[in-house]
Design a protein around this motif. Structure first.
Motif, PDB file in Angstrom:
ATOM      1  N   LEU A 218     -39.846  11.487  30.262  1.00 24.00           N
ATOM      2  CA  LEU A 218     -40.243  10.868  28.993  1.00 24.00           C
ATOM      3  C   LEU A 218     -39.766  11.708  27.805  1.00 24.00           C
ATOM      4  O   LEU A 218     -39.442  11.156  26.745  1.00 24.00           O
ATOM      5  CB  LEU A 218     -41.757  10.704  28.951  1.00 24.00           C
ATOM      6  N   GLN A 219     -39.732  13.027  27.989  1.00 27.76           N
ATOM      7  CA  GLN A 219     -39.191  13.897  26.933  1.00 27.76           C
ATOM      8  C   GLN A 219     -37.736  13.551  26.636  1.00 27.76           C
ATOM      9  O   GLN A 219     -37.310  13.504  25.476  1.00 27.76           O
ATOM     10  CB  GLN A 219     -39.289  15.364  27.385  1.00 27.76           C
ATOM     11  N   ARG A 220     -36.963  13.287  27.690  1.00 29.24           N
ATOM     12  CA  ARG A 220     -35.563  12.908  27.492  1.00 29.24           C
ATOM     13  C   ARG A 220     -35.477  11.610  26.699  1.00 29.24           C
ATOM     14  O   ARG A 220     -34.625  11.453  25.819  1.00 29.24           O
ATOM     15  CB  ARG A 220     -34.847  12.733  28.833  1.00 29.24           C
ATOM     16  N   ARG A 221     -36.339  10.653  27.014  1.00 28.74           N
ATOM     17  CA  ARG A 221     -36.322   9.386  26.283  1.00 28.74           C
ATOM     18  C   ARG A 221     -36.628   9.610  24.801  1.00 28.74           C
ATOM     19  O   ARG A 221     -36.027   8.983  23.924  1.00 28.74           O
ATOM     20  CB  ARG A 221     -37.339   8.411  26.886  1.00 28.74           C
ATOM     21  N   ARG A 222     -37.565  10.503  24.517  1.00 29.80           N
ATOM     22  CA  ARG A 222     -37.885  10.768  23.108  1.00 29.80           C
ATOM     23  C   ARG A 222     -36.698  11.397  22.390  1.00 29.80           C
ATOM     24  O   ARG A 222     -36.366  11.023  21.253  1.00 29.80           O
ATOM     25  CB  ARG A 222     -39.102  11.692  23.006  1.00 29.80           C
ATOM     26  N   VAL A 223     -36.029  12.343  23.049  1.00 27.30           N
ATOM     27  CA  VAL A 223     -34.865  12.996  22.450  1.00 27.30           C
ATOM     28  C   VAL A 223     -33.743  11.990  22.212  1.00 27.30           C
ATOM     29  O   VAL A 223     -33.061  12.022  21.177  1.00 27.30           O
ATOM     30  CB  VAL A 223     -34.388  14.159  23.348  1.00 27.30           C
ATOM     31  N   ILE A 224     -33.544  11.087  23.158  1.00 26.60           N
ATOM     32  CA  ILE A 224     -32.509  10.055  23.010  1.00 26.60           C
ATOM     33  C   ILE A 224     -32.766   9.207  21.770  1.00 26.60           C
ATOM     34  O   ILE A 224     -31.846   8.879  21.018  1.00 26.60           O
ATOM     35  CB  ILE A 224     -32.453   9.174  24.272  1.00 26.60           C
ATOM     36  N   ARG A 225     -34.027   8.878  21.540  1.00 22.05           N
ATOM     37  CA  ARG A 225     -34.360   8.082  20.357  1.00 22.05           C
ATOM     38  C   ARG A 225     -34.274   8.911  19.081  1.00 22.05           C
ATOM     39  O   ARG A 225     -33.597   8.520  18.118  1.00 22.05           O
ATOM     40  CB  ARG A 225     -35.776   7.526  20.493  1.00 22.05           C
ATOM     41  N   ASP A 226     -34.954  10.055  19.062  1.00 20.91           N
ATOM     42  CA  ASP A 226     -35.070  10.829  17.828  1.00 20.91           C
ATOM     43  C   ASP A 226     -33.740  11.413  17.367  1.00 20.91           C
ATOM     44  O   ASP A 226     -33.532  11.626  16.165  1.00 20.91           O
ATOM     45  CB  ASP A 226     -36.089  11.960  18.011  1.00 20.91           C
ATOM     46  N   ARG A 232     -26.435   5.240  18.263  1.00 26.14           N
ATOM     47  CA  ARG A 232     -24.980   5.451  18.256  1.00 26.14           C
ATOM     48  C   ARG A 232     -24.334   4.861  19.509  1.00 26.14           C
ATOM     49  O   ARG A 232     -23.205   4.358  19.457  1.00 26.14           O
ATOM     50  CB  ARG A 232     -24.658   6.942  18.141  1.00 26.14           C
ATOM     51  N   GLY A 233     -25.029   4.935  20.647  1.00 19.58           N
ATOM     52  CA  GLY A 233     -24.495   4.340  21.863  1.00 19.58           C
ATOM     53  C   GLY A 233     -24.319   2.842  21.729  1.00 19.58           C
ATOM     54  O   GLY A 233     -23.292   2.282  22.124  1.00 19.58           O
ATOM     55  N   VAL A 234     -25.332   2.176  21.167  1.00 18.38           N
ATOM     56  CA  VAL A 234     -25.260   0.724  20.985  1.00 18.38           C
ATOM     57  C   VAL A 234     -24.181   0.358  19.971  1.00 18.38           C
ATOM     58  O   VAL A 234     -23.331  -0.517  20.214  1.00 18.38           O
ATOM     59  CB  VAL A 234     -26.623   0.160  20.543  1.00 18.38           C
ATOM     60  N   SER A 362     -28.744  21.104  20.879  1.00 15.69           N
ATOM     61  CA  SER A 362     -29.155  19.853  20.248  1.00 15.69           C
ATOM     62  C   SER A 362     -28.110  18.774  20.526  1.00 15.69           C
ATOM     63  O   SER A 362     -27.007  19.057  20.997  1.00 15.69           O
ATOM     64  CB  SER A 362     -29.331  20.029  18.736  1.00 15.69           C
ATOM     65  N   VAL A 363     -28.488  17.540  20.233  1.00 18.10           N
ATOM     66  CA  VAL A 363     -27.572  16.410  20.377  1.00 18.10           C
ATOM     67  C   VAL A 363     -26.755  16.299  19.098  1.00 18.10           C
ATOM     68  O   VAL A 363     -27.301  16.212  18.003  1.00 18.10           O
ATOM     69  CB  VAL A 363     -28.345  15.107  20.637  1.00 18.10           C
ATOM     70  N   ALA A 364     -25.434  16.312  19.242  1.00 17.98           N
ATOM     71  CA  ALA A 364     -24.552  16.272  18.078  1.00 17.98           C
ATOM     72  C   ALA A 364     -24.424  14.851  17.526  1.00 17.98           C
ATOM     73  O   ALA A 364     -24.692  13.871  18.230  1.00 17.98           O
ATOM     74  CB  ALA A 364     -23.176  16.811  18.461  1.00 17.98           C
ATOM     75  N   PRO A 365     -23.999  14.729  16.259  1.00 21.80           N
ATOM     76  CA  PRO A 365     -23.882  13.398  15.644  1.00 21.80           C
ATOM     77  C   PRO A 365     -22.866  12.486  16.314  1.00 21.80           C
ATOM     78  O   PRO A 365     -22.872  11.281  16.070  1.00 21.80           O
ATOM     79  CB  PRO A 365     -23.454  13.718  14.204  1.00 21.80           C
ATOM     80  N   TRP A 366     -21.973  13.042  17.126  1.00 13.07           N
ATOM     81  CA  TRP A 366     -20.961  12.196  17.785  1.00 13.07           C
ATOM     82  C   TRP A 366     -21.367  11.772  19.206  1.00 13.07           C
ATOM     83  O   TRP A 366     -20.649  11.028  19.851  1.00 13.07           O
ATOM     84  CB  TRP A 366     -19.616  12.922  17.840  1.00 13.07           C
ATOM     85  N   HIS A 367     -22.490  12.250  19.689  1.00 10.62           N
ATOM     86  CA  HIS A 367     -22.909  11.878  21.040  1.00 10.62           C
ATOM     87  C   HIS A 367     -23.485  10.458  21.047  1.00 10.62           C
ATOM     88  O   HIS A 367     -24.412  10.155  20.285  1.00 10.62           O
ATOM     89  CB  HIS A 367     -23.945  12.873  21.574  1.00 10.62           C
ATOM     90  N   MET A 368     -22.950   9.613  21.922  1.00  5.49           N
ATOM     91  CA  MET A 368     -23.366   8.208  22.026  1.00  5.49           C
ATOM     92  C   MET A 368     -23.913   7.983  23.428  1.00  5.49           C
ATOM     93  O   MET A 368     -23.158   7.910  24.403  1.00  5.49           O
ATOM     94  CB  MET A 368     -22.179   7.285  21.753  1.00  5.49           C
ATOM     95  N   HIS A 369     -25.230   7.869  23.525  1.00  2.41           N
ATOM     96  CA  HIS A 369     -25.859   7.764  24.834  1.00  2.41           C
ATOM     97  C   HIS A 369     -25.540   6.425  25.491  1.00  2.41           C
ATOM     98  O   HIS A 369     -25.772   5.358  24.940  1.00  2.41           O
ATOM     99  CB  HIS A 369     -27.377   7.930  24.699  1.00  2.41           C
ATOM    100  N   HIS A 370     -24.994   6.495  26.705  1.00  2.00           N
ATOM    101  CA  HIS A 370     -24.683   5.321  27.523  1.00  2.00           C
ATOM    102  C   HIS A 370     -23.802   4.298  26.815  1.00  2.00           C
ATOM    103  O   HIS A 370     -23.968   3.086  27.006  1.00  2.00           O
ATOM    104  CB  HIS A 370     -25.967   4.651  28.017  1.00  2.00           C
ATOM    105  N   VAL A 371     -22.851   4.768  26.037  1.00  7.94           N
ATOM    106  CA  VAL A 371     -21.947   3.839  25.369  1.00  7.94           C
ATOM    107  C   VAL A 371     -21.190   2.998  26.391  1.00  7.94           C
ATOM    108  O   VAL A 371     -20.916   1.811  26.153  1.00  7.94           O
ATOM    109  CB  VAL A 371     -20.980   4.605  24.433  1.00  7.94           C
ATOM    110  N   ALA A 372     -20.874   3.580  27.558  1.00  5.74           N
ATOM    111  CA  ALA A 372     -20.131   2.836  28.578  1.00  5.74           C
ATOM    112  C   ALA A 372     -20.941   1.665  29.117  1.00  5.74           C
ATOM    113  O   ALA A 372     -20.421   0.546  29.265  1.00  5.74           O
ATOM    114  CB  ALA A 372     -19.729   3.766  29.721  1.00  5.74           C
ATOM    115  N   ARG A 373     -22.213   1.904  29.394  1.00  3.00           N
ATOM    116  CA  ARG A 373     -23.018   0.845  30.005  1.00  3.00           C
ATOM    117  C   ARG A 373     -23.550  -0.139  28.970  1.00  3.00           C
ATOM    118  O   ARG A 373     -23.773  -1.308  29.284  1.00  3.00           O
ATOM    119  CB  ARG A 373     -24.112   1.461  30.868  1.00  3.00           C
ATOM    120  N   HIS A 374     -23.732   0.297  27.735  1.00  2.00           N
ATOM    121  CA  HIS A 374     -24.029  -0.669  26.678  1.00  2.00           C
ATOM    122  C   HIS A 374     -22.856  -1.624  26.493  1.00  2.00           C
ATOM    123  O   HIS A 374     -23.038  -2.833  26.303  1.00  2.00           O
ATOM    124  CB  HIS A 374     -24.315   0.048  25.360  1.00  2.00           C
ATOM    125  N   ALA A 375     -21.632  -1.091  26.553  1.00  2.00           N
ATOM    126  CA  ALA A 375     -20.439  -1.932  26.373  1.00  2.00           C
ATOM    127  C   ALA A 375     -20.338  -2.981  27.471  1.00  2.00           C
ATOM    128  O   ALA A 375     -19.927  -4.120  27.223  1.00  2.00           O
ATOM    129  CB  ALA A 375     -19.185  -1.063  26.342  1.00  2.00           C
TER     130      ALA A 375
END
Length: 406
Positions: A218-226, A232-234, A362-375
């Motif tokens: 759940l911590q990972r999910r919060r980091v992905i959102r925050d 950015r992935g979407v 930290s997560v950088a401004p260019w990191h796009m979570h799951h951009v491949a699977r969103h696409a």
């Protein structure tokens, strides 16, 4: 028939389960690419469908949908093997076909809406109108991914247990924003819903995780959102798909004499987008893996900062290991296989990176979570079936909208 015979049964352990599914995915994707290329080269859309832009809209959409329905039947053998053969928990044939038909029917419904909007847009303002319609359709698919996932496959909602609520509070998540669902497929991992991550879908089987591992997940999910990685992935996926659509509008005169406002032109565009989506499968896993590593490190840093430093690495590692066992269960992979086919790194690689994570990551401004699977999911708006053929979700409707992940 007894109730026991109707319930899912656990398939015997198989060696190289993940590699067998990978070969199946390669075969399915390869077949789709060869078929799309062949149909484009021969010019089948112009031979089978109308080139007239004055054909009634519903009639044009109907003929395109008939062709897409035929395509779904062509890929039924891959779905059968991927959903009833190469799985850990097999369903009775009647239940499998019921769920498969439900998923296919929902995809055809999405395709019907998409085909209608694309044709209407093209007839309103040619390529620009179709491009605008395609962009809006992707936004709508991204915004409605969670409810569509639950329409594609049965996912009854469950109450948030006190243990899950407590884990949420520990990592800074609002339990009221959680949607716990029961999915038949153990590979379902849920995720943030909508573009701005307003609600979090969590699979019920996560409640069996040890408390530290659940909190880490759940911590990972919060980091992905925050961190904005989800948004950015979407948006990155929408931009990538839109770029492909725009390029194909320019190439359309070379592929067919028909315009995009005809049934033949729309079918040609769908075949072209199948090839563009194939390029996505090759290109986008690399930035997706980079985002996974960044989220892992940032989540570990967040755990350390919230007073969980002593067991943070162990808890995060436990979550990574268990979630991977529910999915590919492939601890290690060769570099070549991972680079080409896997947007989520092997768990041994992730654990090694985790142990070496630097303080302050930290997560950088260019990191796009799951951009491949969103696409892949958003490619439904272009009428391509390729997103269903990849190894992680072929034959498994519960994973068609919300593909497996980290």
């Amino acid at each position: 028939m007894t109730s026991a015979s109707r319930s899912p049964r656990t398939a015997p352990p198989r060696r190289n389960f993940a590699r067998a599914r990978l070969y199946l995915g390669i075969s399915g994707v390869g077949a789709a690419v060869v078929l799309a290329s062949s149909l484009l080269i021969v010019g089948v859309p112009s031979q089978w469908l109308s080139d007239s832009a004055s054909q009634p809209l519903l009639q044009a959409v109907g003929t395109v949908l008939l062709a897409l329905a035929f395509g779904s039947l062509v890929f039924l053998p891959f779905d059968l093997l991927g959903g009833a053969g190469l799985v850990r928990r097999t369903l009775p044939p009647a239940q499998f076909f019921t769920q498969w038909l439900r998923g296919v029917a929902m995809q055809l419904l999405v395709w019907t809406i998409s085909a209608t909007c694309l044709l209407a847009g093209a007839r309103w303002a040619d390529g620009w109108g179709a491009l605008a319609a395609f962009t809006v359709l992707q936004v709508l698919l991204a915004a409605t991914r969670a409810p569509l996932a639950r329409l594609i496959a049965p996912m009854p909602r469950c109450a948030v247990s006190p243990e899950v609520a407590s884990a949420c509070v520990r990592v800074g998540l609002d339990p009221g924003g959680l949607v716990i669902v029961k999915a038949d497929d153990e590979g379902f991992v849920g995720g943030w819903t909508g573009i701005r991550a307003r609600a979090l879908l969590v699979p019920f089987h996560w409640t069996t995780l040890p408390s530290p591992a659940l909190a880490a997940a759940l911590q990972r999910r919060r980091v992905i959102r925050d961190s904005g990685a989800h948004v950015r992935g979407v948006l990155g996926a929408i931009a990538w798909n839109t770029l492909g659509f725009a390029l194909l509008i320019q190439l359309l005169p070379l592929l067919t004499r028909a315009s995009l406002s005809s049934a033949s032109g729309l079918a040609t565009m769908a075949l072209g987008m199948t090839l563009w989506t194939f390029l996505s499968v090759l290109v986008l896993p690399t930035p997706s893996r980079a985002a996974v590593f960044a989220v892992d490190a940032a989540s570990l840093e967040a755990s350390r900062g919230s007073g969980q430093a002593a067991d943070a690495v162990a808890a995060m590692g436990s979550a990574i290991e268990q979630l991977d066992r529910w999915q590919d269960d492939e601890p290690t992979r060769s570099r070549g296989v991972e680079t080409i086919f896997h947007p989520v790194p092997a768990r041994s690689t992730r654990l090694a990176r985790l142990r070496g994570a630097v303080v302050g990551a930290s997560v950088a401004p260019w990191h796009m979570h799951h951009v491949a699977r969103h696409a892949l999911w958003l490619s439904w708006a272009s009428l391509t079936p390729l997103s269903r053929a990849v190894h992680c979700n072929v034959g498994r409707p519960a994973l068609w909208a919300m593909l497996p992940g980290d």
